[in-house]
Design an enzyme around this catalytic site. Structure first.
Site, PDB file in Angstrom:
ATOM      1  N   ASP A   1       0.886  -1.180   0.057  1.00 19.39           N
ATOM      2  CA  ASP A   1      -0.025  -0.028  -0.107  1.00 19.39           C
ATOM      3  C   ASP A   1       0.946   1.189  -0.066  1.00 19.39           C
ATOM      4  O   ASP A   1       0.701   2.226   0.965  1.00 19.39           O
ATOM      5  CB  ASP A   1      -0.921  -0.108   1.143  1.00 19.39           C
ATOM      6  CG  ASP A   1      -2.228  -0.667   0.899  1.00 19.39           C
ATOM      7  OD1 ASP A   1      -2.224  -1.487   0.069  1.00 19.39           O
ATOM      8  OD2 ASP A   1      -3.387  -0.929   1.656  1.00 19.39           O
TER       9      ASP A   1
ATOM     10  N   HIS B   1      -3.729  -2.108  -2.537  1.00 19.82           N
ATOM     11  CA  HIS B   1      -3.958  -1.144  -3.391  1.00 19.82           C
ATOM     12  C   HIS B   1      -2.834  -0.991  -4.546  1.00 19.82           C
ATOM     13  O   HIS B   1      -2.701  -0.125  -5.312  1.00 19.82           O
ATOM     14  CB  HIS B   1      -3.687   0.168  -2.506  1.00 19.82           C
ATOM     15  CG  HIS B   1      -4.881   0.627  -1.893  1.00 19.82           C
ATOM     16  ND1 HIS B   1      -5.888   1.652  -2.502  1.00 19.82           N
ATOM     17  CD2 HIS B   1      -5.619   0.080  -0.655  1.00 19.82           C
ATOM     18  CE1 HIS B   1      -6.800   1.647  -1.467  1.00 19.82           C
ATOM     19  NE2 HIS B   1      -6.715   0.807  -0.550  1.00 19.82           N
TER      20      HIS B   1
END
Length: 706
Positions: free
Chosen positions: A215, A248
């Site tokens: 992320d 992500h």
């Protein structure tokens, strides 16, 4: 005779003693009262802080689950609609890897040599192979807001891609007596946090190895800069800088949470190539890191079926997006998946208790599957809702050849990766679907013990969840969550942290807050600041759902008096927003006036202090739909904008709304869509600027400006 004291002297001594003891007792009582008051004060602040935290986190997770629902809906269209349908063509490109499969073609496509670095360029110049000095200069330039030239960006990314392809799925790190290993959690585009970590802990080197646990991108404004710095150090110290993939690091997620927009805003000419190369890089990031065969580091977590041997053997580059399982054709390249849509949430036959879990289920809309309803009936309904031209007789069933290519092994591999990237721990034993995020699972302490025992491990370190102190223990201290983006929700909302770990494998935590503003605030000021921000976000959510809320309130107002009880207000609000928040606790901050336990709900809506632009649209329902589904709409826009120009045609604009209305199972008239398109095509060139359109409809919180 003796020399003892007389009676008068004894009486005097007694009086002196009493005069001393009375003030001392009073002082002790006062101190106890002050201590009790202070403890109550701190307890109230802590309650407010936790309530604020719940608001931020519930809104965040609701958005993640909305994204997965939308993607599942696209999967449904990809499964059932013919390849010739225009609606299918609009989204088909996000379900396959780029058509270029051979390395030589990739090299040619992303060639940087034809990009000229002009004399007017004043940013940093890179030389390859990268050196420590070169990365240090790059970091210093990015720190001072200088932008790296697109030629160097592509060259650095290309070198990173070549290197990552040589790495295993699970990186092995050995701790020794001469150096400590540093472990960092989510950074989410917060460059100031990365720079502060390096300032406090030192730059990566052969003597100071780092593990960054995914992320790196989205939400923050400097995601690309973080990647460039980390990739630079990776090229210089490939054995000492370890990068795990996070949920992500996925181009489908990036469409919603800002990274796609960030790259295209910084590199308008070469942004498309940069994004495509990053898609490939993300798919080659390792999935886990193991320290001394004793400490497992993954981004999200584990499930009761986690098998490190399987994860080690997975062809990780197939999973350009972990939101959907791949399908391979005979040439080893992904093909469009036309089988039944798979759910991202984990399914296990093991029983689990669900009390004490987050209180809302964000999986209200079922995943579309052939077993849930008659396909033809559903397709007919979808066609009617979306206004599609082709009849259902043109819709093809799943191709049996493609079905055969999706083996049970493929599904199991995919589920292993989804669990690693998306899962969260829970306090109860068992393993159940993670319905709050919409992907992965919740796993309990019994699963932790079993997976660690089976793999002869002693500790699991993960990230994925923002924690107020930057870290948190759970599962009998066998699981650590580490989160390195401070001020994640708002300035002062949380600390960031990283871990130092020596050869004894005992974690040492270093906390920080990157903002000087929040360090100057008292605890009360910090809680007040973040509480106001959270309430603004919540008021906006309430305003966006105002039509649904009024409808829900009216069910408890059969005589149309315009008032309902606070109990009915709380239950109706939770039913509509489904955020799992303690509405009765929040009531004093959200409801300003009541009479005899009753509230005027129409007046309450007006008092939310949210305003919207005044637009002359014939159908106001389209505005309600747009505001409520702002993020979904932007995601669809960016999917349809295949050339990343920031513009879509009026026809594509109309198709966007058809897709959205079909996804929401609601009808939006063609005339309303046409009126909206005409009203925002200011220069009448037949195109709509996505960013200007979304900005034109931005809500404003009046209370934030007063």
């Amino acid at each position: 005779m003796g020399c003892g004291m007389g009676k008068s002297e004894l009486r005097l001594k007694k009086c002196e003693k009493d005069s001393i003891s009375v003030p001392a007792a009073t002082a002790i009582s006062a101190a106890l009262l002050i201590q009790r008051w202070y403890r109550q004060h701190v307890a109230r602040l802590e309650m407010r802080r936790r309530c604020t935290w719940n608001i931020f986190q519930s809104i965040e997770y609701a958005g993640e689950q909305d994204q997965i629902k939308l993607y599942n809906f696209f999967g449904f269209l990809m499964e059932h609609f013919t390849p010739a349908s225009s609606e299918r063509n609009l989204i088909s490109h996000i379900f396959r890897k780029d058509e270029i499969c051979r390395d030589t073609e990739w090299e040619r496509y992303f060639c940087y040599k034809s990009i000229e670095v002009t004399k007017t360029y004043s940013g940093p110049h890179l030389t390859f192979p990268m050196t420590f000095c070169g990365v240090s200069k790059l970091m210093e330039a990015l720190k001072h807001k200088q932008q790296l030239h697109a030629r160097y960006v592509l060259q650095l990314l290309g070198e990173t891609w070549r290197l990552l392809r040589t790495f295993p799925n699970i990186s092995q790190v050995i701790a020794c007596h001469t150096k400590q290993i540093t472990i960092c959690g989510d950074l989410h585009g917060h460059l100031e946090d990365l720079l502060l970590i390096f300032y406090k802990n030192g730059l990566p080197s052969s003597d100071k190895p780092y593990v960054f646990n995914g992320d790196f991108v989205d939400r923050g404004k400097s995601s690309l800069e973080i990647l460039l710095i980390l990739f630079g150090f990776l090229l210089v110290y490939p054995n000492d800088v370890h990068l795990n993939r996070g949920n992500h690091e996925d181009h489908i997620v990036n469409l919603r949470y800002g990274f796609t927009k960030e790259v295209l805003g910084k590199y308008r000419v070469h942004g498309k190539k940069i994004l495509k190369l990053l898609q490939m890089i993300f798919s080659w990031l390792p999935l886990a890191t193991v320290i001394d065969n004793k400490v497992l580091i993954v981004h999200g977590g584990i499930s009761d079926t986690t098998d490190l041997d399987k994860i080690a053997r997975v062809d990780r580059h197939k999973y350009v997006s972990a939101l959907r399982p791949p399908k391979m054709n005979g040439h080893g390249c992904p093909v469009e998946d036309r089988r039944r849509v798979c759910s991202l949430t984990y399914h296990s036959s093991a029983p689990a208790h669900r009390h004490d879990l987050p209180r809302h289920s964000l999986q209200n809309t079922p995943v579309y599957s052939k077993s849930d309803f008659p396909v033809d009936d559903e397709l007919n309904r979808k066609c009617r809702l979306a206004g599609f031209d082709q009849p259902c007789c043109e819709l093809k069933k799943s191709d049996s050849y493609l079905e055969s290519k999706m083996t049970e092994t493929d599904v199991n591999e995919w589920k292993q990766i989804v669990a690693v990237l998306w899962s969260d721990p829970m306090p109860q034993n068992g393993c159940i679907p993670n319905e709050v995020r919409g992907g992965g699972c919740y796993w309990g302490p019994d699963v932790t013990e079993e997976v660690l025992r089976r793999n002869n491990l002693q500790l699991l370190i993960r990230s994925h969840e923002c924690k107020q102190d930057g870290y948190e223990f759970c599962h009998n201290r066998r699981v650590i969550t580490i989160f390195s983006a401070s001020n994640y929700y708002e300035v002062g909302s949380n600390r960031g942290a990283f871990i130092r770990m020596g050869p004894d494998l005992v974690p040492h935590f270093i906390q920080y807050q990157a903002s000087t503003t929040c360090r100057e605030l008292t605890l009360r000021q910090s809680v007040g600041w973040t509480e106001r921000s959270a309430l603004r976000a919540l008021r906006e959510q309430l305003f966006l759902h105002r039509s649904d809320l009024i409808s829900a309130f009216q069910k408890f107002d059969p005589n149309n008096k315009g008032t309902i009880s606070l109990t009915h207000w709380a239950s109706s609000t939770e039913r509509v927003l489904n955020l799992g928040l303690p509405w009765r606790v929040l009531r004093p901050q959200l409801v300003s006036s009541t009479q005899h336990g009753m509230m005027d709900y129409q007046q309450w809506i007006k008092e939310l202090s949210i305003t919207e632009p005044k637009l002359e649209i014939s159908d106001n329902s389209i505005l309600d739909t747009m505001y409520k589904n702002h993020s979904n709409l932007e995601t669809i826009f960016r999917i349809i904008d295949t050339d990343h120009s920031g513009l879509i045609s009026l026809k594509e604009f109309h198709q966007t709304w058809e897709l959205l209305s079909s996804h929401l199972k609601t009808e939006i008239s063609a005339k309303a869509i046409e009126d909206l398109a005409q009203s925002i095509d200011f220069n009448k060139d037949g195109n709509i600027d996505i960013n200007e359109f979304l900005e034109a409809f931005r809500l404003v919180d009046i209370s934030a400006h007063t």
